[in-house]
Design a protein around this motif. Structure first.
Motif, short mmCIF file in Angstrom:
data_model
loop_
_atom_site.label_atom_id
_atom_site.label_comp_id
_atom_site.label_asym_id
_atom_site.label_seq_id
_atom_site.Cartn_x
_atom_site.Cartn_y
_atom_site.Cartn_z
N VAL A 124 0.83 -1.20 0.00
CA VAL A 124 0.00 0.00 0.00
C VAL A 124 0.87 1.25 0.00
O VAL A 124 0.62 2.20 -0.74
CB VAL A 124 -0.96 -0.01 1.22
N ALA A 125 1.92 1.26 0.79
CA ALA A 125 2.80 2.44 0.92
C ALA A 125 3.54 2.77 -0.38
O ALA A 125 3.99 3.90 -0.57
CB ALA A 125 3.80 2.22 2.04
N ASP A 126 3.65 1.80 -1.30
CA ASP A 126 4.37 2.03 -2.56
C ASP A 126 3.50 2.65 -3.65
O ASP A 126 4.01 2.99 -4.72
CB ASP A 126 4.96 0.71 -3.08
N VAL A 127 2.20 2.78 -3.39
CA VAL A 127 1.28 3.32 -4.39
C VAL A 127 0.83 4.70 -3.92
O VAL A 127 -0.01 4.81 -3.02
CB VAL A 127 0.07 2.39 -4.60
N PRO A 128 1.37 5.77 -4.50
CA PRO A 128 1.03 7.12 -4.03
C PRO A 128 -0.42 7.52 -4.32
O PRO A 128 -0.99 7.13 -5.33
CB PRO A 128 1.99 8.02 -4.81
N VAL A 129 -1.01 8.28 -3.40
CA VAL A 129 -2.35 8.82 -3.60
C VAL A 129 -2.30 9.76 -4.81
O VAL A 129 -1.41 10.59 -4.93
CB VAL A 129 -2.84 9.59 -2.35
N GLY A 130 -3.27 9.58 -5.73
CA GLY A 130 -3.31 10.38 -6.95
C GLY A 130 -2.38 9.87 -8.04
O GLY A 130 -2.30 10.43 -9.13
N GLY A 131 -1.67 8.79 -7.75
CA GLY A 131 -0.73 8.21 -8.72
C GLY A 131 -0.85 6.71 -8.73
O GLY A 131 -1.92 6.16 -8.51
N GLY A 132 0.27 6.06 -8.98
CA GLY A 132 0.26 4.62 -9.01
C GLY A 132 1.58 4.05 -9.46
O GLY A 132 2.61 4.73 -9.43
N MET A 133 1.52 2.79 -9.89
CA MET A 133 2.73 2.10 -10.32
C MET A 133 2.38 1.06 -11.38
O MET A 133 1.25 0.60 -11.45
CB MET A 133 3.41 1.44 -9.13
N VAL A 134 3.36 0.71 -12.20
CA VAL A 134 3.19 -0.34 -13.21
C VAL A 134 3.99 -1.56 -12.76
O VAL A 134 5.17 -1.44 -12.42
CB VAL A 134 3.66 0.13 -14.60
N LEU A 135 3.34 -2.71 -12.74
CA LEU A 135 3.99 -3.96 -12.41
C LEU A 135 4.29 -4.67 -13.73
O LEU A 135 3.45 -5.38 -14.28
CB LEU A 135 3.07 -4.81 -11.54
N THR A 136 5.47 -4.41 -14.27
CA THR A 136 5.82 -4.92 -15.59
C THR A 136 5.82 -6.44 -15.66
O THR A 136 5.51 -7.02 -16.70
CB THR A 136 7.18 -4.37 -16.06
N LYS A 137 6.16 -7.09 -14.56
CA LYS A 137 6.19 -8.56 -14.53
C LYS A 137 4.85 -9.17 -14.94
O LYS A 137 4.80 -10.18 -15.63
CB LYS A 137 6.59 -9.02 -13.13
N TRP A 138 3.76 -8.54 -14.51
CA TRP A 138 2.42 -9.06 -14.79
C TRP A 138 1.62 -8.17 -15.73
O TRP A 138 0.46 -8.44 -15.99
CB TRP A 138 1.65 -9.26 -13.49
N LYS A 139 2.20 -7.08 -16.20
CA LYS A 139 1.52 -6.13 -17.09
C LYS A 139 0.23 -5.61 -16.45
O LYS A 139 -0.85 -5.66 -17.02
CB LYS A 139 1.23 -6.76 -18.45
N ILE A 140 0.40 -5.15 -15.20
CA ILE A 140 -0.72 -4.60 -14.42
C ILE A 140 -0.32 -3.20 -13.96
O ILE A 140 0.82 -2.97 -13.57
CB ILE A 140 -1.03 -5.48 -13.19
N VAL A 141 -1.28 -2.29 -14.00
CA VAL A 141 -1.07 -0.96 -13.44
C VAL A 141 -1.98 -0.84 -12.22
O VAL A 141 -3.15 -1.21 -12.26
CB VAL A 141 -1.31 0.16 -14.48
N ILE A 142 -1.41 -0.39 -11.10
CA ILE A 142 -2.15 -0.18 -9.86
C ILE A 142 -2.24 1.33 -9.62
O ILE A 142 -1.23 2.03 -9.70
CB ILE A 142 -1.43 -0.81 -8.64
N ALA A 143 -3.44 1.81 -9.34
CA ALA A 143 -3.66 3.23 -9.07
C ALA A 143 -4.31 3.40 -7.69
O ALA A 143 -5.01 2.51 -7.22
CB ALA A 143 -4.56 3.84 -10.14
#
Length: 141
Positions: free
Chosen positions: A53-72
Motif C-alpha cells: 500500500v505504501a508504494d502506491v502514491p495517492v493520486g498516482g500509481g505504479m506499473v507492475l511490468t512482470k504481470w503487465k498490471i497498473v495499480i492506481a
C-alpha cells in the motif's frame, strides 16, 4: 459437372468454403454482441500480494511490468488495478499521474478510477482486475 436442368452443380470446394464463411460470420457476430466479460487476472498472480500500500502514491500509481498490471490509488484508500497494455496497439502504459494513465506510444489516456478511455486513438477502456487490500499488501483476486 451439370445437373439435368443444365445448371452447374457446386463443387465440394465451394460447399466447404461457403460453410466456412457462414461459421466465421456467426463467430464474429457473437464476438460483437454484448459487453465484454470480466478481465482475467494474468497467470500466477491470483491470490498474490503484488504491491505494498505504501508504494502506491495517492493520486498516482505504479506499473507492475512482470504481470503487465497498473495499480492506481486515485483517492486515499481506494485502489484500482488495470491491464497495463493499451487496447489500441498493446503498448505498455505509464504509471498513473494526476488521475490519468497515459500510453506513450500514441497518446491515448485513461481514467485512473474507471479505466475509461479519455483520449484516443484507443477506443476501448483498460481491462480492470479485481483486488483487495490485506494489511499493508495489495492482493489480486
Amino acid at each position: 459437372m451439370s445437373s439435368s436442368d443444365g445448371s452447374a452443380m457446386p463443387t465440394r470446394r465451394h460447399v466447404i468454403g461457403a460453410a466456412g464463411a457462414v461459421a466465421c460470420g456467426a463467430a464474429l457476430a457473437g464476438c460483437a454482441a454484448g459487453p465484454p466479460g470480466p478481465a482475467v487476472v494474468p497467470p500466477g498472480v491470483k491470490g498474490q500480494v503484488v504491491a505494498k500500500v505504501a508504494d502506491v502514491p495517492v493520486g498516482g500509481g505504479m506499473v507492475l511490468t512482470k504481470w503487465k498490471i497498473v495499480i492506481a490509488q486515485p483517492t486515499a484508500g481506494v485502489f484500482k488495478a488495470f491491464s497495463a497494455s493499451c487496447p489500441h496497439r498493446g503498448c505498455a502504459v505509464s504509471r498513473p499521474a494526476e488521475g490519468v494513465i497515459r500510453c506513450p506510444c500514441h497518446g491515448s489516456e485513461f481514467d485512473a478510477v474507471s479505466g475509461k478511455c479519455l483520449k484516443g486513438p484507443a477506443e476501448a477502456p483498460l481491462a480492470e482486475f479485481a483486488l483487495r487490500v490485506e494489511g499493508d499488501g495489495i492482493v489480486m483476486v
